[in-house]
Design a protein around this motif. Structure first.
Motif, PDB file in Angstrom:
ATOM      1  N   VAL A 138       8.538   9.157   1.286  1.00 32.81           N
ATOM      2  CA  VAL A 138       7.369  10.022   1.484  1.00 32.81           C
ATOM      3  C   VAL A 138       7.311  10.542   2.921  1.00 32.81           C
ATOM      4  CG1 VAL A 138       4.838  10.070   1.473  1.00 32.81           C
ATOM      5  CG2 VAL A 138       6.076   8.838  -0.335  1.00 32.81           C
ATOM      6  N   GLU A 187       6.710   3.521  -1.316  1.00 31.63           N
ATOM      7  CA  GLU A 187       7.909   4.338  -1.065  1.00 31.63           C
ATOM      8  C   GLU A 187       7.759   5.095   0.243  1.00 31.63           C
ATOM      9  OE1 GLU A 187      10.009   6.048  -4.719  1.00 31.63           O
ATOM     10  OE2 GLU A 187       7.861   6.182  -5.217  1.00 31.63           O
ATOM     11  N   PHE A 188       7.281   4.421   1.277  1.00 31.14           N
ATOM     12  CA  PHE A 188       6.941   5.138   2.495  1.00 31.14           C
ATOM     13  C   PHE A 188       8.122   5.868   3.109  1.00 31.14           C
ATOM     14  CE2 PHE A 188       5.869   5.880   6.914  1.00 31.14           C
ATOM     15  CZ  PHE A 188       4.626   6.466   6.763  1.00 31.14           C
ATOM     16  N   ALA A 197       2.101  12.110   5.324  1.00 34.97           N
ATOM     17  CA  ALA A 197       2.590  11.013   4.485  1.00 34.97           C
ATOM     18  C   ALA A 197       1.414  10.212   3.927  1.00 34.97           C
ATOM     19  CB  ALA A 197       3.524  10.113   5.286  1.00 34.97           C
ATOM     20  N   PHE A 198       0.398   9.972   4.770  1.00 35.00           N
ATOM     21  CA  PHE A 198      -0.786   9.254   4.291  1.00 35.00           C
ATOM     22  C   PHE A 198      -1.453  10.046   3.159  1.00 35.00           C
ATOM     23  CE2 PHE A 198      -2.029   6.343   8.122  1.00 35.00           C
ATOM     24  CZ  PHE A 198      -0.825   5.687   7.973  1.00 35.00           C
ATOM     25  N   SER A 233       7.471  14.359   4.044  1.00 36.59           N
ATOM     26  CA  SER A 233       6.303  14.915   4.738  1.00 36.59           C
ATOM     27  C   SER A 233       6.685  15.459   6.112  1.00 36.59           C
ATOM     28  CB  SER A 233       5.231  13.833   4.905  1.00 36.59           C
ATOM     29  OG  SER A 233       4.908  13.247   3.673  1.00 36.59           O
ATOM     30  N   ARG A 280       0.825  -1.215   0.000  1.00 37.31           N
ATOM     31  CA  ARG A 280       0.000   0.000   0.000  1.00 37.31           C
ATOM     32  C   ARG A 280       0.858   1.263   0.000  1.00 37.31           C
ATOM     33  NH1 ARG A 280      -5.384   0.776   1.221  1.00 37.31           N
ATOM     34  NH2 ARG A 280      -5.632  -1.317   2.097  1.00 37.31           N
ATOM     35  N   PHE A 281       2.043   1.168   0.605  1.00 37.24           N
ATOM     36  CA  PHE A 281       2.933   2.335   0.728  1.00 37.24           C
ATOM     37  C   PHE A 281       4.292   2.001   0.123  1.00 37.24           C
ATOM     38  CE2 PHE A 281       0.045   2.389   4.449  1.00 37.24           C
ATOM     39  CZ  PHE A 281      -0.531   3.644   4.307  1.00 37.24           C
ATOM     40  N   CYS A 304       0.166   9.664   0.045  1.00 40.25           N
ATOM     41  CA  CYS A 304      -0.041   8.318  -0.505  1.00 40.25           C
ATOM     42  C   CYS A 304      -1.502   8.102  -0.904  1.00 40.25           C
ATOM     43  CB  CYS A 304       0.390   7.251   0.508  1.00 40.25           C
ATOM     44  SG  CYS A 304       2.164   7.243   0.839  1.00 40.25           S
TER      45      CYS A 304
END
Lengths: 256, 256
Positions: free
Chosen positions: A161, A157-158, A172-173, A165, A154-155, A176
């Protein structure tokens, strides 16, 4: 079955406690200030030191002072209220009080999710998860540190990001494509800080921390984010108000 | 920005931690059992003690073990989940798990209510309040102690009724004509236990406690009961689930 508190000593400790409380309320002793020693107060009031210590204990039990060996009795700084409701965001919590929040990512790696974490995220065991360690500061003071687990699917490149952020989960959410999220569950307990936690949070070794295990979800209640967080016990107070915010009595009105 | 955890040492501590976790999961080490020393494990795995300690820290951070100086590394007993919802009752919380709750009243007196307490109870400052100290045991183990404040006008004989109700707040309220009540607010923080609290809760001096400041109310949200409670941090976990209870993964499935 009423306690005998009308005795001489009973009256004396209570009077000393009341006067110290009034002095703290007036600001004679500011947050973090050290109260006079039990010896000095015993001489001033003409009582045994034990009586002064009883007054200290009463104030400590009420959270007004912190008694520590070697450092004396200090006026407790008020704990910051941190609301645990259907939505929990550090920036919302502190921002409402005009306190700036800053965060930093201490590390990020992709791990094979363990059984428990994957079950909580409704994923197959071993699914790739981001494991992100972060530190949060409010008003320049460290208030929490913790490990975040998020599905890589779901993320993707968390790590990037999250840093871009400003280490804000909410931002960040959003980046995304998740504009809103809810707090499904928070489990709170207490333990002694580890050496590393004490260093990160700049608290005394051996101080108490609140341990928070939390689950965030999409508004449809699909879990997407696990947080194993540590909060400095002396700085924060988690507030749970299932019927909404209570009108709180104005601060500083308890003295005199 | 991914951590370098593929190194020799990185792999080694992880493998030791995984094997210890599996052994705990299998019950080779029961709750409260002491793990082999870092020296013994370092010899067994042919690694430096530092590597074993890193494995211990990983397990400690996940709450599986408790590392204490002088006592070694012990398997943590699971914390009892205590739900903080719109209704909070100790007997309901523990009773649902088949655990018996017993309480005792340590003292009761009528005091002139202080400003803050009276404001929270929507009374004039100085209104007479019951100040009742109690200790609660679950399954024979002390889990909390605290001071209850209640308006004397509403609960004229609370001390007697509380004792006759087996120190159950819910039962005492029923006996006073209050069949139902709600939890308006709970504020949770952490600190080190005082000597007296450690004695009452039978925890180590210097152990962490959760501090709970709570307000109970009639179903119409009129506050009637303030509780300053202390919970043994190592035994309890406060659970906040605003969307209702989550399906929890079956226990003991994380190992092997």
């Amino acid at each position: 079955m009423t306690d005998a508190t009308g005795s001489e000593a009973g009256t004396a400790w209570r009077r000393i406690a009341d006067e110290l409380e009034a002095a703290i309320g007036r600001g004679d002793y500011q947050e973090g200030a050290t109260l006079p020693s039990s010896l000095a107060l015993a001489e001033r009031y003409g009582v045994h030191r034990h009586t002064v210590r009883q007054a200290f204990r009463h104030l400590a039990d009420r959270g007004l002072v912190t008694v520590s060996r070697g450092r004396g009795t200090q006026v407790t700084a008020p704990r910051f209220p941190y609301r645990i409701g259907r939505r929990v965001s550090m920036r919302t919590n502190f921002g409402a009080a005009g306190i700036s929040v800053a965060g930093s990512m201490l590390g990020a790696e992709i791990v094979a999710g363990e059984a428990e974490a994957c079950a909580a995220l409704r994923l197959e065991e071993g699914a790739p998860l981001w494991q992100v360690e972060a530190l949060s500061l409010a008003g320049g003071i460290p208030v929490s540190t913790g490990v975040h687990l998020l599905p890589v699917a779901r993320f993707p490149e968390f790590d990037r990001v999250f840093v871009e952020s400003g280490s804000s989960i909410t931002a960040a959410f959003k980046a995304c494509g998740i504009p809103d999220y809810v707090r499904l569950s928070t489990r709170l307990s207490a333990r002694i800080a580890s050496e590393r936690e004490a260093l990160l949070l700049k608290i005394e070794p051996g101080a108490a921390v609140m341990v928070s295990k939390a689950v965030d979800a999409l508004p449809d209640l699909t879990p997407i984010h696990l947080i194993d967080g540590i909060f400095a016990g002396e700085r924060m107070e988690m507030v749970v108000e299932p019927f909404g915010e209570l009108p709180s009595p104005p601060a500083g009105e308890s003295g005199a």
